[in-house]
Each structure stands twice: as C-alpha cells, then as structure tokens.
Design a protein around this motif. Sequence first.
Motif, short mmCIF file in Angstrom:
data_model
loop_
_atom_site.label_atom_id
_atom_site.label_comp_id
_atom_site.label_asym_id
_atom_site.label_seq_id
_atom_site.Cartn_x
_atom_site.Cartn_y
_atom_site.Cartn_z
N GLU A 192 -25.54 70.38 53.26
CA GLU A 192 -26.22 69.78 54.41
C GLU A 192 -25.99 70.61 55.66
O GLU A 192 -26.91 70.83 56.46
N ARG A 193 -24.79 71.11 55.86
CA ARG A 193 -24.49 71.91 57.04
C ARG A 193 -25.32 73.19 57.05
O ARG A 193 -25.87 73.57 58.08
N SER A 194 -25.41 73.84 55.90
CA SER A 194 -26.23 75.05 55.82
C SER A 194 -27.66 74.75 56.23
O SER A 194 -28.26 75.46 57.04
N ASP A 204 -37.66 84.50 61.65
CA ASP A 204 -38.42 83.42 61.02
C ASP A 204 -38.51 83.59 59.50
O ASP A 204 -38.45 82.61 58.75
N ALA A 205 -38.62 84.84 59.05
CA ALA A 205 -38.67 85.10 57.61
C ALA A 205 -37.33 84.78 56.96
O ALA A 205 -37.28 84.21 55.85
N VAL A 206 -36.23 85.11 57.63
CA VAL A 206 -34.89 84.79 57.11
C VAL A 206 -34.71 83.28 57.03
O VAL A 206 -34.20 82.75 56.03
N GLN A 220 -36.69 81.80 54.12
CA GLN A 220 -36.03 82.09 52.84
C GLN A 220 -34.83 81.17 52.62
O GLN A 220 -34.63 80.65 51.51
N LEU A 221 -34.05 80.95 53.66
CA LEU A 221 -32.86 80.10 53.53
C LEU A 221 -33.24 78.64 53.34
O LEU A 221 -32.56 77.92 52.60
N LEU A 222 -34.29 78.18 54.00
CA LEU A 222 -34.74 76.80 53.77
C LEU A 222 -35.11 76.60 52.30
O LEU A 222 -34.79 75.58 51.70
N GLY A 223 -35.80 77.59 51.74
CA GLY A 223 -36.16 77.51 50.32
C GLY A 223 -34.93 77.52 49.42
O GLY A 223 -34.85 76.75 48.45
#
Length: 317
Positions: free
Chosen positions: A166-168, A286-288, A291-294
Amino acid sequence: MLDRIAESLFWIGRYAERAENHARLIDVHYHVREDSSGEDAVLWRRMAESIADPAAYEERYSEYREKDVLYYLALDATQPNSLMTCVVQARDNLKKIRERLPSELWNLLNGFYLWLRKVGVEEVLAEPHRFFERVKEGLASFQGTAVSIALRDESWHMIESGRYLERSENIVRLLRTVSAAVAERGGSSYSYLLAVLRSVGGYEAYRRLGIEELSLEDVASFLLLQESFPRSVHYALAAFETNVKAMRAKADKSGTSLDKIIRMAGKARSELSWLERQDITADSVDAVIKQLLGANRQLGDAMARTFFSPGGREVIA
C-alpha cells in the motif's frame, strides 16, 4: 493459514497505511492552500481526485467547497475510500481475527475508531492541521505497538506485506498528483514540492542527503529511488519482497505461487535500482509512474490469487 485469516491480515496492513496516507495527503493540500493564490475550488477538486472518484463527488455536491470535500474525504463512512472507511475496514478485519494478534492492538485501533467517529466536520475545519496530526499519531501508535510486541510469524509478515505494498502505491499516486500540479504551476511549484516532502516526513532526510535543489526531478528521484528512506517506493517494494520471502521460508515451500510474487517484486525493485537521478526527468517521470502503478496492481492481484478467497477486495483505482 486460512484464506479468510490471510485476507484480513493483509487488509489490516493496507487499510491502516491508506488511512495514514490520506491524512498526510489532505494535510499537505492545506499547506499548499495557505501558500497559494489560486482558486479554492481548483485545490479542492485536486484533493478529491487524489483520493476519491470526482464523478461520485459531483453526483452529491454541486461544487467543490472546503466543508463538503473535507467531509467526503475524511469522515464520510458511505464513501468507499474515505479516511473513516479505511479505519472502519481495518478495525473490522482486526475484530474478525483478534485471537491472532496481541490484544493491545485491538484496544488501540478500537479506541482510535471510537474517537474518530465522534469527530464532526466543524471540528476539523476549526483546526485541520491538529486533526490530521492526531490521526497520524493514532495510526503511528498502532503501527509502533505492532512493531514492539507482535510475534514475527506468518500473521506479522502478512500485515507487513499489505502495509508496504500500500505504501508503494500511495507514494506513486502522490507523485502522479505532484507531476500534474507542477506542470500547472510551473515556476511557482517550490512551496508545493516542499509541502509534499513534509507530508511524507521526508524534508529533513532530503536535506541531509545534500540535495541542493527542490525540483520535481529531485523530489521524484528521492521518493522513488532512495533505498534508505522508509517512505520511498524502492524501500517499500524491498520490504514487501522481504516479508513475502519470510512467509515462504516459514511455509517451507518453494516452486509455488509465492516464488512468482517474489520474482515480480524483485523485478519491480531491480528496475528501480537501475535508474539514476538523471533518468528521472519531467518528460520521463510519468512513464515511470505508469509502470510502477501497473507493477503494484499486479502484485496485489497475485497476492489475492495466492491467499484470498474468490471475490476479495481490490485496490482502489
């Protein structure tokens, strides 16, 4: 571990962390508002977009006013992602499995919930910073007591895996909001970036690392890549991976779906490790973030498939 127990433990960690994040995020918007000459409605809309579904808000309210937004995001128990709802969900999950955890944790969380449900929106409006400090203190007391007395067994590692995942996700979502706000504010974004660092308790750590500037690129790099700061995405993913590995070790199993989760977490973390400060730019951030949300969503889905019963809860989009 039974599915229902694993699911409750995981979501105790997630909901407690999410509630604290909401308190930090709303508080930082108050700081931004104090330093801003912009329209209040714009700030309140941005706050609603950070935490909830603005379309659902607009079905109930005709405009974005401080009192309405604050109630909707903080105290509205019918809003599925409000601060109150997160605390209620964490408490309800703990109530189901009280025998698995120290009784002090139930007493702390239940007492915090009983205080919160008595708070009215007028109270919050009178002293918003004090209210959100009280929320952060109450949740920190719960987390700190858990760290001090909880047995380091599978239950502990399940809670911690939920907390750090969740923190991430929360930090990534915060950076998405920051990126959009800085693009709008341009050269006047210094006070906003300062407030963001303070909202995660990272301003002093940021300065101690000798970072001279306060730019989107530097703040994003700090919150994404700094391995020694507990509220960075890299730190959170590494902690999530460590706790899943501990569960696998205690289960004494390999070649299972746990190994897949560990590989997925390791891949997301190692991809961050390869990035350097110069890789984080206004054009690339924004691209990073995307990617991290995914990656965070995939990890949440993998945990659900491995541990939880069908039809379990999903992460708020």
